[in-house]
Design an enzyme around this catalytic site. Sequence first.
Site, PDB file in Angstrom:
ATOM      1  N   HIS A 101     -25.929 -16.163  -7.864  1.00 52.18           N
ATOM      2  CA  HIS A 101     -25.897 -16.646  -6.315  1.00 52.18           C
ATOM      3  C   HIS A 101     -25.427 -15.508  -5.654  1.00 52.18           C
ATOM      4  O   HIS A 101     -25.989 -15.195  -4.586  1.00 52.18           O
ATOM      5  CB  HIS A 101     -24.875 -17.944  -6.391  1.00 52.18           C
ATOM      6  CG  HIS A 101     -25.689 -19.041  -6.678  1.00 52.18           C
ATOM      7  ND1 HIS A 101     -26.533 -19.851  -6.428  1.00 52.18           N
ATOM      8  CD2 HIS A 101     -25.664 -19.444  -8.466  1.00 52.18           C
ATOM      9  CE1 HIS A 101     -26.997 -20.970  -7.190  1.00 52.18           C
ATOM     10  NE2 HIS A 101     -26.473 -20.505  -8.324  1.00 52.18           N
ATOM     11  N   ASP A 127     -25.874 -20.714   0.506  1.00 55.84           N
ATOM     12  CA  ASP A 127     -26.544 -21.183  -0.537  1.00 55.84           C
ATOM     13  C   ASP A 127     -26.860 -22.337  -0.765  1.00 55.84           C
ATOM     14  O   ASP A 127     -26.239 -23.441  -0.220  1.00 55.84           O
ATOM     15  CB  ASP A 127     -25.501 -20.742  -1.670  1.00 55.84           C
ATOM     16  CG  ASP A 127     -26.176 -20.817  -3.026  1.00 55.84           C
ATOM     17  OD1 ASP A 127     -26.730 -19.638  -3.542  1.00 55.84           O
ATOM     18  OD2 ASP A 127     -26.308 -21.724  -3.821  1.00 55.84           O
TER      19      ASP A 127
HETATM   20  C1  G50 Z   1     -27.956 -25.130 -13.650  1.00 57.24           C
HETATM   21  C2  G50 Z   1     -28.520 -26.256 -14.267  1.00 57.24           C
HETATM   22  C3  G50 Z   1     -29.504 -26.999 -13.522  1.00 57.24           C
HETATM   23  C4  G50 Z   1     -30.300 -26.296 -12.433  1.00 57.24           C
HETATM   24  C5  G50 Z   1     -29.557 -25.189 -12.138  1.00 57.24           C
HETATM   25  C6  G50 Z   1     -28.489 -24.373 -12.852  1.00 57.24           C
HETATM   26  C7  G50 Z   1     -30.418 -24.407 -10.728  1.00 57.24           C
HETATM   27  C8  G50 Z   1     -29.508 -23.207  -9.967  1.00 57.24           C
HETATM   28  C9  G50 Z   1     -29.990 -23.256  -8.720  1.00 57.24           C
HETATM   29  O1  G50 Z   1     -27.923 -23.248 -12.308  1.00 57.24           O
HETATM   30  O2  G50 Z   1     -31.286 -24.761 -10.356  1.00 57.24           O
HETATM   31  C10 G50 Z   1     -29.906 -24.474  -7.869  1.00 57.24           C
HETATM   32  C11 G50 Z   1     -30.843 -25.021  -7.101  1.00 57.24           C
HETATM   33  C12 G50 Z   1     -30.545 -26.240  -6.373  1.00 57.24           C
HETATM   34  C13 G50 Z   1     -29.538 -26.986  -6.553  1.00 57.24           C
HETATM   35  C14 G50 Z   1     -28.402 -26.182  -6.998  1.00 57.24           C
HETATM   36  C15 G50 Z   1     -28.729 -25.080  -7.866  1.00 57.24           C
HETATM   37  O3  G50 Z   1     -29.076 -28.052  -5.687  1.00 57.24           O
HETATM   38  O4  G50 Z   1     -27.907 -26.884 -15.357  1.00 57.24           O
HETATM   39  O5  G50 Z   1     -31.095 -26.812 -11.545  1.00 57.24           O
END
Ligand code: G50
Length: 430
Positions: free
Chosen positions: A29, A126
């Site tokens: 991020h 973010d």
């Molecule tokens: C870890 C996980 C499931 C998951 C993610 C992880 C992401 C990261 C990006 O990092 O998708 C993200 C997108 C939308 C959101 C939060 C994070 O609301 O185990 O989906």
Amino acid sequence: ILKPHKMAVSGKPLTGPHLVLIPSAGMGHLTPFSRLAASLSDLCHVTMVSILPTVSSAESSHLSDFFSSYPDVHSFKFELPPFDSSAYPNADPFFLRFEGINQSAPDLMTRLLTKSSKPVSALIIDITLSTSMVPLAKSFGIPCYILFTASAAMLSFCAYFPTYYDSNSGPIGDIQINGLRMVPVATIPQALHNPKLIFTPLFIQNGKNLSKADGILVNTCESLEKDTLVALRDAHVQPGFPPVVAVGPLLPVNIPAISGASEVSPWLDMQPEKSVVYVSFGSRAAMPKEQIRELGLGLEASGCQFLWVVKTTVVDSHDNTELEELLGEGFLERVKDRGLVVKGWVEQEELLQHKAVGSFVSHCGWNSVTEAALHGVRMLAWPRLGDQRINAGRERFRCLHICDASSVTCSEPSDRSLICGPDCRDYRKK
Ligand code: G50
Ligand code: UDP
């Protein structure tokens, strides 16, 4: 918001809008936020928030190197109050941090508005912070944009998932996103199958708030994900979706302090052109020890030159196992003429540009995908968790797909999944 404005003699903007960027936890991020901050700082007044203490040491080093190399990006430090995680034993430390920042968002916002050197014109936040930040920004009348750090394919999934979730009472199955192709159940982030995890309700609310943002910047480009971008812009995925701008691939920042200080560059310099398979699973995808040994045996048997970055823990500072013990006695000695195994941080951007690197076995974190695409390095996709399977299987992308041994069904169409684990129903067909 980026109208022409008055420049100082140095060429740096004196007037114009003040953009405040708020990254979330994890290098996946932070890295794209630093890249965006660096490029916007040529155009207007930019502040980037550092939320402290960071979860990993990599983030902490990156922040200090970044701010000393980019003095035009203003630093705004925010000390996060301790977060009581006792209700979430064994939770991923990065998920706990996402929740902690959201809970402290009103405090962060008040400080930004009262202590910033200049009035805030707009926020770029973010996705993991949208639950709290999008409504807060609205209540103060500040435009709020989201920098989406994963693929447009993942963005379409995030936008559609709440609609699916609210209308579905049973277990999660294959999901047909409006206007796009089907997302097979094995591709869906594993965490979302468990509504009790701290991440799941946050993910759903973040997805709902996407539509309330003023705009979404995605670290992708038309040539990688045109159909998905068109479907999002035409509001096929979600009615009333805000403007979506593809700003990627975001270009690497230039931080001399961290360049070339390891054993990796001298080793690569000695290898023939395009001979090396680079093997890495990003900054936080820990691999079980048994799987590390199996992968080592596979690399040894392949006969290829390889550069392998090993990670055993989700948070880098927790990793204190010795390589020799991890890989098994004699492994390093046996492969010493053609393999380099490292633990800890490597400068991935630099080594993907090295002429000796011919291919990349990757977990498909989106930054890794865009960096490999930028430097024309072929990838062998081994998506492991989170958004990685969705990133790996998107349109216009022919990749080999290694079906993880823990997966019960293969998530890829059969022309793509060339290597399957024994637990996959397609295993015998290959
Ligand atoms: C870890 C996980 C499931 C998951 C993610 C992880 C992401 C990261 C990006 O990092 O998708 C993200 C997108 C939308 C959101 C939060 C994070 O609301 O185990 O989906
Ligand atoms: N990275 C790096 N060295 C490492 C591990 C990761 O430079 O040893 C960088 C990588 O180039 C990318 C980011 O950290 O920019 C990781 O983001 P990605 O989305 O690829 O994966 P994540 O770590 O979030 O799973």
